[in-house]
Design a protein around this motif. Structure first.
Motif, PDB file in Angstrom:
ATOM      1  N   ALA A  33       4.624  14.269 -11.214  1.00 57.89           N
ATOM      2  CA  ALA A  33       5.122  14.338 -12.594  1.00 57.89           C
ATOM      3  C   ALA A  33       4.091  14.999 -13.508  1.00 57.89           C
ATOM      4  CB  ALA A  33       5.465  12.937 -13.102  1.00 57.89           C
ATOM      5  N   THR A  34       2.823  14.652 -13.313  1.00 57.46           N
ATOM      6  CA  THR A  34       1.752  15.253 -14.115  1.00 57.46           C
ATOM      7  C   THR A  34       1.675  16.758 -13.855  1.00 57.46           C
ATOM      8  OG1 THR A  34       0.510  13.177 -14.012  1.00 57.46           O
ATOM      9  CG2 THR A  34      -0.699  15.160 -14.641  1.00 57.46           C
ATOM     10  N   ILE A  35       1.723  17.149 -12.601  1.00 59.24           N
ATOM     11  CA  ILE A  35       1.670  18.568 -12.258  1.00 59.24           C
ATOM     12  C   ILE A  35       2.896  19.289 -12.810  1.00 59.24           C
ATOM     13  CG2 ILE A  35       1.806  20.197 -10.327  1.00 59.24           C
ATOM     14  CD1 ILE A  35       0.015  18.239  -8.756  1.00 59.24           C
ATOM     15  N   LEU A  56       0.837  -1.211   0.000  1.00 56.07           N
ATOM     16  CA  LEU A  56       0.000   0.000   0.000  1.00 56.07           C
ATOM     17  C   LEU A  56       0.869   1.257   0.000  1.00 56.07           C
ATOM     18  CD1 LEU A  56      -2.879   1.138   0.181  1.00 56.07           C
ATOM     19  CD2 LEU A  56      -2.664   1.021   2.658  1.00 56.07           C
ATOM     20  N   ILE A  57       1.943   1.248   0.762  1.00 56.14           N
ATOM     21  CA  ILE A  57       2.852   2.395   0.796  1.00 56.14           C
ATOM     22  C   ILE A  57       3.487   2.587  -0.576  1.00 56.14           C
ATOM     23  CG2 ILE A  57       5.031   3.240   1.758  1.00 56.14           C
ATOM     24  CD1 ILE A  57       4.221   2.018   4.411  1.00 56.14           C
ATOM     25  N   ILE A  58       3.876   1.529  -1.221  1.00 57.08           N
ATOM     26  CA  ILE A  58       4.484   1.610  -2.559  1.00 57.08           C
ATOM     27  C   ILE A  58       3.468   2.181  -3.557  1.00 57.08           C
ATOM     28  CG2 ILE A  58       5.398   0.251  -4.470  1.00 57.08           C
ATOM     29  CD1 ILE A  58       6.737  -1.543  -2.392  1.00 57.08           C
ATOM     30  N   VAL A  59       2.223   1.754  -3.498  1.00 64.80           N
ATOM     31  CA  VAL A  59       1.180   2.261  -4.402  1.00 64.80           C
ATOM     32  C   VAL A  59       0.955   3.750  -4.155  1.00 64.80           C
ATOM     33  CG1 VAL A  59      -1.282   2.128  -4.921  1.00 64.80           C
ATOM     34  CG2 VAL A  59       0.059   0.040  -4.713  1.00 64.80           C
ATOM     35  N   ILE A  60       0.901   4.139  -2.893  1.00 64.25           N
ATOM     36  CA  ILE A  60       0.700   5.555  -2.568  1.00 64.25           C
ATOM     37  C   ILE A  60       1.872   6.391  -3.086  1.00 64.25           C
ATOM     38  CG2 ILE A  60       0.571   7.216  -0.651  1.00 64.25           C
ATOM     39  CD1 ILE A  60      -1.066   5.123   0.863  1.00 64.25           C
ATOM     40  N   VAL A  61       3.090   5.909  -2.898  1.00 59.12           N
ATOM     41  CA  VAL A  61       4.281   6.627  -3.366  1.00 59.12           C
ATOM     42  C   VAL A  61       4.271   6.730  -4.884  1.00 59.12           C
ATOM     43  CG1 VAL A  61       6.801   6.515  -3.526  1.00 59.12           C
ATOM     44  CG2 VAL A  61       5.686   6.115  -1.347  1.00 59.12           C
ATOM     45  N   VAL A  62       3.933   5.653  -5.575  1.00 53.68           N
ATOM     46  CA  VAL A  62       3.891   5.668  -7.050  1.00 53.68           C
ATOM     47  C   VAL A  62       2.816   6.635  -7.531  1.00 53.68           C
ATOM     48  CG1 VAL A  62       3.358   4.258  -9.083  1.00 53.68           C
ATOM     49  CG2 VAL A  62       4.878   3.381  -7.319  1.00 53.68           C
ATOM     50  N   VAL A  63       1.654   6.609  -6.915  1.00 46.32           N
ATOM     51  CA  VAL A  63       0.580   7.530  -7.303  1.00 46.32           C
ATOM     52  C   VAL A  63       1.004   8.975  -7.035  1.00 46.32           C
ATOM     53  CG1 VAL A  63      -1.773   8.267  -6.746  1.00 46.32           C
ATOM     54  CG2 VAL A  63      -1.263   5.841  -7.052  1.00 46.32           C
ATOM     55  N   LEU A  86       2.193  19.687 -16.514  1.00 44.21           N
ATOM     56  CA  LEU A  86       1.048  20.510 -16.911  1.00 44.21           C
ATOM     57  C   LEU A  86       1.181  21.987 -16.532  1.00 44.21           C
ATOM     58  CD1 LEU A  86      -1.992  18.170 -16.191  1.00 44.21           C
ATOM     59  CD2 LEU A  86      -0.928  18.715 -18.374  1.00 44.21           C
ATOM     60  N   VAL A  87       1.830  22.308 -15.418  1.00 47.97           N
ATOM     61  CA  VAL A  87       1.931  23.702 -14.981  1.00 47.97           C
ATOM     62  C   VAL A  87       2.664  24.554 -16.020  1.00 47.97           C
ATOM     63  CG1 VAL A  87       2.972  25.223 -13.247  1.00 47.97           C
ATOM     64  CG2 VAL A  87       1.620  23.254 -12.543  1.00 47.97           C
ATOM     65  N   PRO A  88       3.842  24.146 -16.486  1.00 46.47           N
ATOM     66  CA  PRO A  88       4.499  24.971 -17.519  1.00 46.47           C
ATOM     67  C   PRO A  88       3.675  25.055 -18.808  1.00 46.47           C
ATOM     68  CG  PRO A  88       6.074  23.424 -16.589  1.00 46.47           C
ATOM     69  CD  PRO A  88       4.725  23.056 -16.052  1.00 46.47           C
ATOM     70  N   ARG A  89       2.999  23.981 -19.140  1.00 49.84           N
ATOM     71  CA  ARG A  89       2.149  23.975 -20.340  1.00 49.84           C
ATOM     72  C   ARG A  89       1.009  24.972 -20.192  1.00 49.84           C
ATOM     73  NH1 ARG A  89       3.306  21.959 -25.206  1.00 49.84           N
ATOM     74  NH2 ARG A  89       3.355  19.725 -25.254  1.00 49.84           N
ATOM     75  N   SER A  90       0.363  24.986 -19.020  1.00 47.95           N
ATOM     76  CA  SER A  90      -0.755  25.912 -18.825  1.00 47.95           C
ATOM     77  C   SER A  90      -0.262  27.356 -18.813  1.00 47.95           C
ATOM     78  CB  SER A  90      -1.511  25.584 -17.542  1.00 47.95           C
ATOM     79  OG  SER A  90      -0.701  25.802 -16.417  1.00 47.95           O
ATOM     80  N   ARG A  91       0.917  27.607 -18.256  1.00 46.61           N
ATOM     81  CA  ARG A  91       1.483  28.957 -18.288  1.00 46.61           C
ATOM     82  C   ARG A  91       1.794  29.367 -19.727  1.00 46.61           C
ATOM     83  NH1 ARG A  91       5.479  28.499 -13.101  1.00 46.61           N
ATOM     84  NH2 ARG A  91       3.851  28.599 -11.514  1.00 46.61           N
ATOM     85  N   ALA A  92       2.339  28.453 -20.489  1.00 43.76           N
ATOM     86  CA  ALA A  92       2.642  28.760 -21.892  1.00 43.76           C
ATOM     87  C   ALA A  92       1.358  29.043 -22.670  1.00 43.76           C
ATOM     88  CB  ALA A  92       3.403  27.597 -22.540  1.00 43.76           C
ATOM     89  N   LEU A  93       0.313  28.260 -22.418  1.00 48.58           N
ATOM     90  CA  LEU A  93      -0.963  28.511 -23.088  1.00 48.58           C
ATOM     91  C   LEU A  93      -1.534  29.871 -22.701  1.00 48.58           C
ATOM     92  CD1 LEU A  93      -2.668  24.984 -22.872  1.00 48.58           C
ATOM     93  CD2 LEU A  93      -1.830  26.148 -24.918  1.00 48.58           C
ATOM     94  N   GLU A  94      -1.420  30.234 -21.423  1.00 40.84           N
ATOM     95  CA  GLU A  94      -1.914  31.538 -20.980  1.00 40.84           C
ATOM     96  C   GLU A  94      -1.123  32.661 -21.640  1.00 40.84           C
ATOM     97  OE1 GLU A  94      -4.105  34.433 -19.462  1.00 40.84           O
ATOM     98  OE2 GLU A  94      -4.588  32.308 -19.379  1.00 40.84           O
TER      99      GLU A  94
END
Length: 132
Positions: free
Chosen positions: A18-20, A5-12, A23-31
């Motif tokens: 990684a997603t954030i 469970l700890i491994i799953v939580i860490v991976v998630v 996406l953050v630089p992408r959303s800033r570039a789009l803005e």
């Protein structure tokens, strides 16, 4: 099971980070792209307004010039009539009006039209920049 469970939580959590991070630089570039596009539209519209104003002023100047040419042609034709002696009945009236300076209204009229154009330009400038 607790370790799994700890491994799953860490991976998630790592996947979310990684997603954030992606996406953050992408959303800033789009803005930024949207802001640039908005400024492009504003500048293009301002250029169009200036162009429309200048076309309007040029058309008005052309109308004034046509009117002045027509008046000049009328004076030329009257001069020819007087030279040929065909308009002697108007000689005294024309002499008083032209030679003695009673026809100064033509120059004042042209000045009034120029002042009207300047007033319209000033009003158009105030509409574009209300802070002035």
């Amino acid at each position: 099971m607790f370790t799994g469970l700890i491994i799953v939580i860490v991976v998630v959590a790592l996947a979310l980070l990684a997603t954030i991070a992606f996406l953050v630089p992408r959303s800033r570039a789009l803005e930024r792209e949207r802001a640039v596009a908005r400024r492009r539209r504003e500048v293009a519209e301002a250029h169009r307004e200036v162009a429309d104003d200048r076309v309007r002023r040029a058309e008005q100047a052309e109308r004034i010039a046509r009117s002045e040419r027509a008046e000049a042609e009328l004076h030329r034709s009257r001069a020819e009539l007087h030279e040929d002696g065909l308009a002697d009945e108007d000689l005294d009236v024309e002499h008083d009006r032209l030679v003695r300076g009673e026809d100064a209204g033509a120059d004042r009229r042209f000045t009034r039209e120029d002042e009207a154009v300047a007033a319209e330009e000033a009003e158009a400038g105030r509409r574009r920049d209300p802070g002035v």
